[in-house]
Design an enzyme around this catalytic site. Structure first.
Site, PDB file in Angstrom:
ATOM      1  CB  THR A  34      -0.565   0.066   1.249  1.00 52.37           C
ATOM      2  OG1 THR A  34      -1.569  -0.963   0.998  1.00 52.37           O
ATOM      3  CG2 THR A  34      -1.803   1.629   1.352  1.00 52.37           C
ATOM      4  N   GLY A  84       1.112  -1.745   4.930  1.00 50.25           N
ATOM      5  CA  GLY A  84       1.903  -2.590   5.649  1.00 50.25           C
ATOM      6  C   GLY A  84       0.598  -3.365   5.991  1.00 50.25           C
ATOM      7  N   GLY A  85      -0.247  -3.366   4.927  1.00 45.81           N
ATOM      8  CA  GLY A  85      -1.975  -4.606   5.522  1.00 45.81           C
ATOM      9  C   GLY A  85      -2.097  -4.007   7.453  1.00 45.81           C
ATOM     10  CB  THR A  94      -4.291   0.067  -0.715  1.00 42.85           C
ATOM     11  OG1 THR A  94      -2.928  -0.978  -1.664  1.00 42.85           O
ATOM     12  CG2 THR A  94      -5.391  -0.821  -0.280  1.00 42.85           C
TER      13      THR A  94
END
Ligand code: GLY
Length: 570
Positions: A379, A471-472, A397
């Protein structure tokens, strides 16, 4: 690339109307890069320069953010996008704060079980791979809405740098070279993508090559001329819908025409006298962030010591509790009206959760409830501050790096694979990583739950710093640790974003820890409490800007974890 090379290249390749002499573009060390009139910190040094140049021309932080976002759709294809979605948090120097939601939506033809086979398992990872993984993009609508509300420069001027970069070309960095090469098997699968990411003869772009994207330049030109309609209607929409129809996709002209970005009330919290302004659902970010900060407010973290074993334990226990609530309660606000947000971010809830933390022992993460798989880290986030002290914190993202890896033929942009952020298997929850809870199940036109946490922290309702990261699911924890580093440990923003960090998300019940940065003693004391560590090379890639409330001097910091990240300031 050295500063002088960047300037020379940009002077040649970007619009001749641009003058770069006054802009400083620097990699960040432990020292933030300072400026007086405007600062942008992003993952793309070229895009940071574009944003600052817009402020040099008189634009405000929102103008700069829009130009940076469009530039990154050209220069940072792993996550910069017009085919994905994201969130923008704005905090004006006058105290006004607001949130823009341009998260992707499920197409109208989507169904709750669209990815499942007869046994109820996900077919061939189809919620992440392939054309059915694509959500209806939101970025262009979101940037237009933010511009209508808070922009000051003509829309066309904000698109021009991106168009120039796409049309005239930009230099391939080592990082781009590496990632284009790494994804070669995808380019072989999708000829429309091979056309963009491989040279005409099928070979790889080399560092220093000039990379031109003519189709993308034309698409951006239509957006420049017609605004949102240049993407959601007319030629671009036809290219996208026809491409979908030809490849068994389900996004239609109607899906595109109906897409709307939304302005929302931000999540607001208060941590040790600082105001936290962050993203509401469909992001889980702001809610979980405020929840964790509220829990941690009850401890004297400064005394406990930065990254000591006890400190890491308390962080972990706060993360465990907030991520469990995230899994249970959160989804798109428009489809889940009774989400208990006010309760989750209340001091009362935090006090209750704090009282369940045992200082010498890790709590259980009950696998019988709901698990949460680790996510891709791809992202991108950037932060902007202008000379008046207005700030923008923007995270957007494509979901995985390069999203679905599918480029719309003739339109030159990548499509997201954001449908993978929905709970694909209703009711099925396992420790190994599947969540099936109801709020985030697939419904036509629902937005999938996100962890993106663009955040602005204010003091006396005047913006102090903006931060965020890719970073999710690690995003929320990275953002929280940045905030703690600044508020509790007096770090400047450069040190705050570069400091080593950890991540825990309730389930799997393991702590991800950046390896090589924590002492053996600390690790031993932490493990004695019952925590299990997974070593990680790197967590997140934070970008921050700051305004000194006494002097008014601005500064920015780009995470040293970001290969092409830079701060531009003037
Ligand atoms: N795709 C990452 C997120 O939205 O959290």
């Amino acid at each position: 690339m050295k500063l002088i090379q960047v300037r020379t290249f940009l002077t040649i390749c970007i619009s001749t109307a641009f003058l770069f002499a006054a802009i400083t573009t620097e990699a960040t060390s432990r020292h933030p890069v300072r400026g007086i009139n405007g600062v942008v910190a992003s993952s793309s040094y070229i895009a940071s320069d574009v944003g600052v140049e817009i402020m040099r021309q008189g634009g405000n932080a929102v103008d700069a953010a829009i130009a940076t976002a469009f530039a990154m759709a050209v220069t940072w294809p792993t996550a910069g996008n017009i085919g994905g979605g994201g969130f923008l948090i704005y905090h004006g120097a006058n105290g006004e704060a607001t949130a823009f939601d341009f998260r992707e939506k499920a197409p109208k033809a989507s169904t709750k079980t669209m990815y499942l086979d007869d046994e109820g398992n996900v077919k061939a990872n189809s919620n992440h791979d392939g054309i059915l993984a694509v959500g209806v993009p939101g970025t262009v609508a979101g940037l237009e809405l933010a511009h209508q509300r808070l922009g000051s420069m003509p829309w066309a001027d904000l698109l021009q740098p991106a168009i120039d970069l796409a049309r005239n070309g930009m230099p391939i960095s080592w990082n781009l070279h590496d990632s284009f090469k790494r994804l070669n098997e995808w380019w072989q699968l999708y000829p429309s993508s091979a056309k963009i990411f491989l040279r005409d003869d099928g070979s790889f772009y080399q560092p220093g090559d000039t990379w031109k994207q003519a189709d993308l330049a034309a698409t951006l030109g239509r957006i420049q001329e017609h605004g949102k309609d240049g993407f959601y209607k007319g030629e671009t929409a036809n290219l996208l819908a026809n491409f979908m129809a030809a490849n068994d996709g389900i996004i239609t002209l109607d899906d595109l025409a109906q897409y709307e970005a939304k302005e929302r009330e931000p999540i607001r919290g208060n941590y040790r006298g600082y105001q936290i302004v962050s993203m509401p659902p469909p992001s889980s970010g702001g809610t979980a962030l405020v929840q964790m900060l509220n829990i941690l407010e009850g401890f004297n973290l400064r005394e406990i010591g930065h990254n000591s074993a006890l400190y890491l334990h308390l962080l972990t226990e706060s993360m465990r509790r907030a991520y469990a609530d995230r899994a249970k309660h959160l989804g798109d606000l428009d489809f889940n009206e009774r989400m208990p947000i006010a309760d989750l971010i209340s001091k009362k809830h935090a006090a209750k959760q704090r009282s369940t933390i045992v200082m010498h022992k890790a709590s259980e993460s009950d696998p019988a409830r709901f698990a949460q798989p680790y996510e891709s880290e791809e992202t991108t986030h950037f932060s902007v501050v202008d000379k008046s002290g207005n700030m923008v914190s923007l995270t957007y993202t494509l979901e995985h790096g390069y999203g679905s890896k599918i480029v719309v033929d003739g339109a030159g942009f990548l499509l997201n694979n954001e449908m993978g952020d929905f709970n694909a298997q209703p009711g099925v929850t396992t420790e190994s990583g599947t969540i099936g809870t109801r709020p985030n199940q697939i419904r036509p036109e629902q937005r999938m739950l996100s962890s993106m946490t663009p955040t602005i922290v204010a003091k006396n309702n005047i913006p102090l710093f903006a931060t965020g990261t890719p970073g999710g699911r690690t995003i929320i924890n990275t953002t929280m640790q940045t905030i703690l580093n600044i508020i509790d440990f007096d770090m400047n923003i450069a040190r705050a974003i570069s400091a080593p960090r950890i991540h825990h998300q309730w389930l799997p019940n393991r702590t991800r820890m950046e390896s090589g940065f924590f002492s053996a003693d600390t690790i031993a004391l932490y493990e004695q409490r019952g925590h299990i560590i997974d070593n990680s090379d790197s967590i997140g890639s934070a970008m921050a800007v700051y305004r000194n409330p006494e002097t008014g001097v601005l500064s920015g910091a780009a995470d040293p974890r970001a290969a092409d990240g830079r701060v531009a300031a003037f």
